[in-house]
Design a protein around this motif. Structure first.
Motif, PDB file in Angstrom:
ATOM      1  N   GLU A 134      11.486  -5.788   6.628  1.00 49.58           N
ATOM      2  CA  GLU A 134      11.128  -4.978   5.470  1.00 49.58           C
ATOM      3  C   GLU A 134      10.398  -5.785   4.394  1.00 49.58           C
ATOM      4  OE1 GLU A 134      10.416  -1.743   3.326  1.00 49.58           O
ATOM      5  OE2 GLU A 134      11.255  -1.811   5.355  1.00 49.58           O
TER       6      GLU A 134
ATOM      7  N   ARG B 137       6.754  -4.709   2.826  1.00 47.70           N
ATOM      8  CA  ARG B 137       6.481  -4.505   1.403  1.00 47.70           C
ATOM      9  C   ARG B 137       5.322  -5.381   0.937  1.00 47.70           C
ATOM     10  NH1 ARG B 137      12.179  -4.520   0.766  1.00 47.70           N
ATOM     11  NH2 ARG B 137      12.071  -6.657  -0.032  1.00 47.70           N
TER      12      ARG B 137
ATOM     13  N   ARG C  69       2.122  -3.956   2.201  1.00 55.45           N
ATOM     14  CA  ARG C  69       1.691  -2.766   1.443  1.00 55.45           C
ATOM     15  C   ARG C  69       1.054  -3.182   0.129  1.00 55.45           C
ATOM     16  NH1 ARG C  69       6.464  -0.328   3.730  1.00 55.45           N
ATOM     17  NH2 ARG C  69       7.729  -1.027   1.968  1.00 55.45           N
TER      18      ARG C  69
END
Length: 677
Positions: free
Chosen positions: A620, A624, A627
């Motif tokens: 994760e 992130r 992104r």
């Protein structure tokens, strides 16, 4: 099965109280952990399968309810004993499989049980730790047997006493034992047609005289000699497998036989008609010393004369691969006018001669790969050379060229493998000052040729039209590092026919290589190159298989799944590329393509901050960060600039309101006096 039976399938399938499956007259109880034969099955059962269970004893009452039993299988149990009265109620039994059990423990009682089966045709005793004496006892009274397997036991020596009463035997399997000697063990088996003695320790086969035998497999022994009896009797032998032995000479075969397949692969075979210093074998004989008990027999033969005396006119397959053959004696192949498959690969041949109307007129497959061929001799004229040849394998030799026009009269040639030879294709580009063009292979105008391999031939910057008039469908150019130093113009003659193309390891980089003309391609191998972007011309192709392994691709086009390429692909190889973990939209899109298989999907990795990760399970924090890195920059700048602009606007408004009176007075003082018109 259910679909084939239609509406009757429901009635055909059933389940017995013990959990066995019933299909018509067959009861399948495989792998049910039964320690005994179930007694509650249908009484009309004809075939009972009890494989992979734990049965140790077949008692006198085990089969009492099954009078119509014809086939019984107890393979892979723990069977140690069959009591003498077990089969009294099932004397119509035709097939009995007892392989992989422990019958050596009580073999004499088991033999008594088998002796009451007058209709038994097939018996499998493989894998029961049986010696030759045990086998002799077990089959002593089974004169009705037609097929017997005693493979994977501990038989060492066979003599005439072992199979004495098996007068109806047609097939005998003795493979994977420890047999080192056979003394007239098969002479009484007058109907024997198939004999398998593979994977044993036989050192030789001499005085072979089983005229009725059709198939003999003695592969994977340590045989150095094979000598048939000197007789003019017709042998029924059709297949002889002597592969994986230690044969020193070509076998001395029966003079008259129906032999159509002779397998001699992986021996130490050579010919000695030509000896050093010009010595000839014309007056040289070889002595065989045969010792039988106290008697010794010396047989003198001329090996090559004995080969000539064997009638091989019906031979269709000859496999002499993986031997030490460095030449073929004159007239050797002339003995075999019906030969269709000849395998001489992995030998020491330096020259092979092809002639018009020669003994290879019926040949459809010729394998000369992995030799030391520097020359292929051919008498090229108006006649046919290999007129029926369909597959010609010349790979891994030292050839520089082929005889001019060698394929002109091969009217059926479809596959040619020239890989790993230092050959060039005609026409060769002209070089200033060069009088003669270098040797080359001319495959232009070969209208039947569809498969060609030129892998590892050292091809360089080809030009002209080397494939003109040849409708290739499969072409392998892999491991030619300079073959694509120019564009693909020299392949344009294949644009309409080529379906499979391998450009693996050809130093292909992301230049403007144009594949768009190859509309018929369904399989393309671009692995092992230096591609940094996917060639745009691939997007319009409708490939079924694409190999992109071992390149330098950081990503594929984000819209690859929407291209004609993405819609047609059924298989794609993607591993061993330095993909960027933050640009994996194309990967997610391919995962959603229905019917697309990525065989190496588990090996695909991507890179993030010097880390190697799997795109199937990115952490994760990485997601992130990606992104943030891939956010819309215009929006990012707007978000960053907006607070600054608002701050400046507020500051301006405050200053203006604070100095409003002073500014008005200053304006009036400067502009308050009216000007004359």
């Amino acid at each position: 099965l259910a679909a084939g039976w239609g509406s009757g399938a429901v009635a055909a399938w059933a389940t017995s109280p013990g959990g066995c499956e019933l299909v018509q007259s067959t009861t399948d109880c495989t792998g049910r952990w039964f320690s005994s034969v179930p007694g509650n099955l249908r009484g009309d059962t004809e075939e009972l399968l009890l494989d992979d269970n734990t049965v140790q004893v077949l008692g006198n009452t085990s089969l009492l309810s099954y009078h119509q039993l014809r086939h019984l299988s107890l393979t892979k149990n723990r069977l140690e004993l069959i009591e003498p009265g077990t089969f009294l109620s099932s004397q119509g039994l035709h097939v009995l499989s007892l392989a992989d059990n422990l019958l050596f423990t009580n073999y004499s009682l088991t033999a008594a049980a088998l002796s009451v089966l007058p209709a038994l045709r097939m018996l499998d005793l493989a894998g029961n730790r049986l010696t030759e004496d045990m086998v002799s006892v077990l089959v002593w009274n089974l004169s009705s047997l037609e097929s017997l397997s005693v493979a994977r036991n501990i038989i060492m020596r066979l003599d005439s006493s072992v199979f004495t009463n098996l007068t109806q035997l047609l097939e005998l399997n003795l493979e994977k034992n420890y047999i080192f000697e056979i003394d007239q063990a098969f002479e009484g088996l007058q109907r024997l047609q198939r004999l398998n003695i593979a994977y044993n320790y036989l050192p030789c086969v001499v005085e072979f005289g089983l005229t009725q035998l059709r198939v003999l497999n003695v592969s994977n022994n340590v045989i150095e000699w094979f000598l048939a009896v000197e007789s003019d009797d017709l042998f029924e032998l059709e297949v002889l497998d002597l592969s994986h032995n230690r044969l020193l000479f070509f076998p001395l075969l029966p003079r008259q036989s129906k032999l159509h397949s002779l397998l001699l692969k992986d021996n130490q075979l050579s010919f000695y008609q030509r000896l050093p210093n010009g010595t000839s074998l014309a007056d040289v004989t070889v002595q065989f010393l045969l010792i039988d008990g106290n008697s010794t027999t010396i047989t003198r033969v001329s090996l090559w004369d004995e080969i000539c005396n064997s009638n091989l006119s019906s031979l269709r397959l000859l496999d002499m691969s993986q031997n030490q053959v460095w030449y073929l004696p004159e007239g050797f192949l002339a003995q075999m006018p019906s030969l269709t498959h000849l395998k001489l690969n992995q030998n020491c041949l330096e020259v092979f001669h092809l002639s018009e109307g020669g003994p290879l007129a019926m040949l459809t497959e010729l394998d000369l790969s992995q030799n030391q061929l520097a020359e292929l001799e051919a008498e090229v004229g108006a006649g046919d050379i290999l007129p029926n040849l369909q597959l010609f394998n010349l790979s891994t030799n030292r050839l520089r060229a082929l005889p001019p026009g060698v394929f002109t009269y091969t009217r059926k040639i479809a596959t040619v493998d020239l890989s790993r030879n230092r050959v060039d294709l005609c026409p060769q580009p002209a070089v200033a000052g060069q009088v003669e063009s270098p040797p080359c292979v001319d495959i232009r105008g070969v209208e039947t040729l569809t498969h060609l391999s030129l892998a590892g031939c050292g091809l360089q910057g080809l030009g002209g039209h080397p494939f003109q008039g040849t409708p290739l469908m499969h072409l392998d150019l892999s491991n030619n590092h300079q073959a694509l130093s120019r564009d693909l113009g020299w392949l344009q003659d294949l644009a309409l026919t080529l379906r499979v193309l391998s450009l693996r390891n050809t130093s292909l980089s992301s230049t403007a290589v144009d594949f768009s003309a190859f509309n018929s391609l369904v399989r393309l191998d671009l692995s092992g190159n230096s591609l940094t972007v996917l060639p745009t011309s691939l997007g319009v192709l409708k490939l079924h298989s694409l190999d992109l392994r071992d390149n330098c691709l950081p990503a594929l086009p984000s819209d690859v799944a929407r291209m004609p390429l993405g819609k047609s692909l059924r298989e794609v190889y993607l591993s061993r590329n330095p993909y960027n973990c933050c640009t994996l939209g194309w990967w997610d899109a391919l995962q959603r393509v229905e019917g697309l298989h990525i065989p190496d999907g588990q090996e695909v990795t991507c890179s993030y901050a010097s880390r190697t990760l799997s795109p199937r399970a990115l952490p994760e924090p990485v997601l992130r960060s990606c992104r943030w890195q891939t956010a819309d920059l215009a929006l990012l700048y707007l978000v960053l600039a907006l607070p600054t602009c608002l701050t400046l606007l507020v500051a301006f408004a405050v200053v203006f309101l604070t100095l409003k009176q002073k500014l008005l007075k200053m304006v009036k003082s400067r502009c308050g006096v009216s000007s004359p018109y």
